[in-house]
Design a protein around this motif. Structure first.
Motif, PDB file in Angstrom:
ATOM      1  N   LEU A 144       0.815  -1.216   0.000  1.00  0.00           N
ATOM      2  CA  LEU A 144       0.000   0.000   0.000  1.00  0.00           C
ATOM      3  C   LEU A 144       0.850   1.269   0.000  1.00  0.00           C
ATOM      4  N   LEU A 145       2.009   1.193   0.618  1.00  0.00           N
ATOM      5  CA  LEU A 145       2.905   2.351   0.663  1.00  0.00           C
ATOM      6  C   LEU A 145       3.338   2.715  -0.760  1.00  0.00           C
ATOM      7  N   VAL A 146       3.728   1.696  -1.537  1.00  0.00           N
ATOM      8  CA  VAL A 146       4.123   1.916  -2.933  1.00  0.00           C
ATOM      9  C   VAL A 146       2.911   2.412  -3.734  1.00  0.00           C
ATOM     10  N   ASN A 147       1.756   1.838  -3.438  1.00  0.00           N
ATOM     11  CA  ASN A 147       0.516   2.230  -4.113  1.00  0.00           C
ATOM     12  C   ASN A 147       0.268   3.739  -3.955  1.00  0.00           C
ATOM     13  N   LYS A 148       0.437   4.233  -2.727  1.00  0.00           N
ATOM     14  CA  LYS A 148       0.193   5.663  -2.461  1.00  0.00           C
ATOM     15  C   LYS A 148       1.208   6.534  -3.205  1.00  0.00           C
ATOM     16  N   ARG A 149       2.448   6.049  -3.231  1.00  0.00           N
ATOM     17  CA  ARG A 149       3.498   6.791  -3.922  1.00  0.00           C
ATOM     18  C   ARG A 149       3.150   6.906  -5.408  1.00  0.00           C
ATOM     19  N   ILE A 150       2.666   5.801  -5.981  1.00  0.00           N
ATOM     20  CA  ILE A 150       2.341   5.797  -7.414  1.00  0.00           C
ATOM     21  C   ILE A 150       1.131   6.680  -7.709  1.00  0.00           C
ATOM     22  N   THR A 151       0.186   6.703  -6.781  1.00  0.00           N
ATOM     23  CA  THR A 151      -0.984   7.585  -6.963  1.00  0.00           C
ATOM     24  C   THR A 151      -0.514   9.033  -7.093  1.00  0.00           C
ATOM     25  N   ALA A 152       0.428   9.425  -6.235  1.00  0.00           N
ATOM     26  CA  ALA A 152       0.953  10.803  -6.277  1.00  0.00           C
ATOM     27  C   ALA A 152       1.720  11.056  -7.589  1.00  0.00           C
ATOM     28  N   LEU A 153       2.505  10.063  -8.017  1.00  0.00           N
ATOM     29  CA  LEU A 153       3.273  10.211  -9.258  1.00  0.00           C
ATOM     30  C   LEU A 153       2.330  10.286 -10.468  1.00  0.00           C
ATOM     31  N   ALA A 154       1.293   9.460 -10.439  1.00  0.00           N
ATOM     32  CA  ALA A 154       0.316   9.441 -11.541  1.00  0.00           C
ATOM     33  C   ALA A 154      -0.360  10.809 -11.666  1.00  0.00           C
ATOM     34  N   ASP A 155      -0.565  11.444 -10.532  1.00  0.00           N
ATOM     35  CA  ASP A 155      -1.191  12.759 -10.495  1.00  0.00           C
ATOM     36  C   ASP A 155      -0.332  13.793 -11.229  1.00  0.00           C
ATOM     37  N   ILE A 156       0.975  13.779 -10.920  1.00  0.00           N
ATOM     38  CA  ILE A 156       1.904  14.718 -11.584  1.00  0.00           C
ATOM     39  C   ILE A 156       1.925  14.423 -13.084  1.00  0.00           C
ATOM     40  N   ARG A 157       2.024  13.132 -13.412  1.00  0.00           N
ATOM     41  CA  ARG A 157       2.107  12.727 -14.814  1.00  0.00           C
ATOM     42  C   ARG A 157       0.859  13.167 -15.587  1.00  0.00           C
ATOM     43  N   ASN A 158      -0.309  12.968 -15.002  1.00  0.00           N
ATOM     44  CA  ASN A 158      -1.546  13.353 -15.684  1.00  0.00           C
ATOM     45  C   ASN A 158      -1.643  14.868 -15.879  1.00  0.00           C
ATOM     46  N   ASN A 159      -1.241  15.608 -14.862  1.00  0.00           N
ATOM     47  CA  ASN A 159      -1.253  17.071 -14.989  1.00  0.00           C
ATOM     48  C   ASN A 159      -0.276  17.537 -16.059  1.00  0.00           C
ATOM     49  N   ALA A 160       0.878  16.876 -16.124  1.00  0.00           N
ATOM     50  CA  ALA A 160       1.882  17.239 -17.137  1.00  0.00           C
ATOM     51  C   ALA A 160       1.353  16.916 -18.531  1.00  0.00           C
ATOM     52  N   ALA A 161       0.783  15.728 -18.671  1.00  0.00           N
ATOM     53  CA  ALA A 161       0.298  15.278 -19.983  1.00  0.00           C
ATOM     54  C   ALA A 161      -0.888  16.112 -20.472  1.00  0.00           C
ATOM     55  N   HIS A 162      -1.684  16.622 -19.527  1.00  0.00           N
ATOM     56  CA  HIS A 162      -2.873  17.378 -19.925  1.00  0.00           C
ATOM     57  C   HIS A 162      -2.673  18.890 -19.845  1.00  0.00           C
ATOM     58  N   GLY A 163      -1.409  19.296 -19.732  1.00  0.00           N
ATOM     59  CA  GLY A 163      -1.102  20.720 -19.804  1.00  0.00           C
ATOM     60  C   GLY A 163      -1.525  21.552 -18.616  1.00  0.00           C
ATOM     61  N   HIS A 164      -1.305  21.013 -17.389  1.00  0.00           N
ATOM     62  CA  HIS A 164      -1.577  21.816 -16.180  1.00  0.00           C
ATOM     63  C   HIS A 164      -0.294  21.966 -15.364  1.00  0.00           C
ATOM     64  N   PRO A 165       0.698  22.694 -15.914  1.00  0.00           N
ATOM     65  CA  PRO A 165       1.990  22.804 -15.221  1.00  0.00           C
ATOM     66  C   PRO A 165       1.921  23.559 -13.899  1.00  0.00           C
ATOM     67  N   ASN A 166       0.821  24.315 -13.704  1.00  0.00           N
ATOM     68  CA  ASN A 166       0.695  25.079 -12.453  1.00  0.00           C
ATOM     69  C   ASN A 166       0.315  24.168 -11.276  1.00  0.00           C
ATOM     70  N   LYS A 167      -0.001  22.897 -11.562  1.00  0.00           N
ATOM     71  CA  LYS A 167      -0.434  21.994 -10.490  1.00  0.00           C
ATOM     72  C   LYS A 167       0.703  21.187  -9.879  1.00  0.00           C
ATOM     73  N   PHE A 168       1.949  21.437 -10.350  1.00  0.00           N
ATOM     74  CA  PHE A 168       3.111  20.779  -9.717  1.00  0.00           C
ATOM     75  C   PHE A 168       4.322  21.695  -9.847  1.00  0.00           C
ATOM     76  N   THR A 169       5.329  21.433  -9.024  1.00  0.00           N
ATOM     77  CA  THR A 169       6.518  22.287  -9.022  1.00  0.00           C
ATOM     78  C   THR A 169       7.725  21.537  -9.593  1.00  0.00           C
ATOM     79  N   LYS A 170       8.782  22.274  -9.790  1.00  0.00           N
ATOM     80  CA  LYS A 170      10.037  21.678 -10.280  1.00  0.00           C
ATOM     81  C   LYS A 170      10.509  20.602  -9.295  1.00  0.00           C
ATOM     82  N   ASP A 171      10.414  20.908  -8.010  1.00  0.00           N
ATOM     83  CA  ASP A 171      10.839  19.941  -6.980  1.00  0.00           C
ATOM     84  C   ASP A 171      10.016  18.660  -7.043  1.00  0.00           C
TER      85      ASP A 171
END
Length: 231
Positions: free
Chosen positions: A187-214
């Protein structure tokens, strides 16, 4: 940046299909070598011989391919090296038939996906190259493109895990849920992937304001760790 960001999606299996194509090419070349066969009764042996220069040339290329595709410790490679020495009293055509049998067995196993350790190794190399590319894009300030590439590597790795576990691949979140349910990771890995998927989806759909460089720097490091643990 979109083209550069999307390109790696098609590259992850490139090395494997390149090797498959090489197997096919060398199969055709061997047929051409065999076509040079002519009867001879000179020397100690009678029988069919093939053009020795063409045959030697082919063996060199085939040996190199088996070393790359199967690994030098594989049964296929060792058997090939053994058979290519030829028998004391056999003709070059008889030797060719022996070598061809080993080569074809290796080709079948490779194309059938049975040489998974090698496929994984090839894949791991391709992934680390792509993650290096993502890091370079980060340094150049192309944060969205870097996030998209890291996301592609993550998705490809999860797709591969699903295929290995007999799970139907789907969206990142669906695969994440299915892989957790199947006990592939916790479940720990699952949560980590959920967060990563979120960044990836925002990047792919053109919402760069929803994540930072860090966030993206962290994402690349986490995808790298995930690949290292699971490929």
């Amino acid at each position: 940046m979109t083209d550069a960001a999307v390109a790696p999606h098609h590259q992850h299996m490139a090395n494997i299909s390149l090797l498959s194509r090489r197997f096919a090419d060398l199969t055709e070349q061997l047929a051409a070598v065999e076509a040079t066969k002519a009867y001879s009764d000179s020397g100690y042996t009678r029988g069919y011989r093939v053009d020795s220069e063409a045959y030697t040339n082919w063996k060199t290329k085939a040996r190199h391919l088996l070393a790359t595709a199967c690994g030098q410790n594989s049964v296929h490679f060792k058997d090939f090296v053994d058979k290519e020495q030829g028998g004391g009293y056999s003709t070059s055509h008889e030797d060719l038939l022996q070598v061809r049998a080993v080569f074809n067995a290796a080709k079948e196993d490779f194309d059938g996906g049975y040489l998974n350790s090698v496929r994984s190794m090839v894949q791991a190399e391709v992934f680390s190259t792509e993650l290096d590319q993502a890091n370079e894009l980060m340094k150049g300030g192309y944060i969205v493109a870097a996030a998209v590439i890291a996301g592609v590597v993550l998705e490809t790795t999860m797709r591969r895990l699903c295929e290995d576990a007999g799970i139907e691949p789907g969206s990142l979140n669906k695969m994440n849920a299915d892989l957790t349910k199947a006990g592939i990771y916790n479940l720990l890995v699952n949560k980590r992937i959920t967060a990563l998927a979120d960044i990836r989806n925002n990047a792919a759909h053109g919402h760069p304001n929803k994540f930072t460089k860090d966030d993206v720097v962290d994402m690349i490091a986490k995808v790298e760790a995930f690949v290292a643990d699971h490929v």
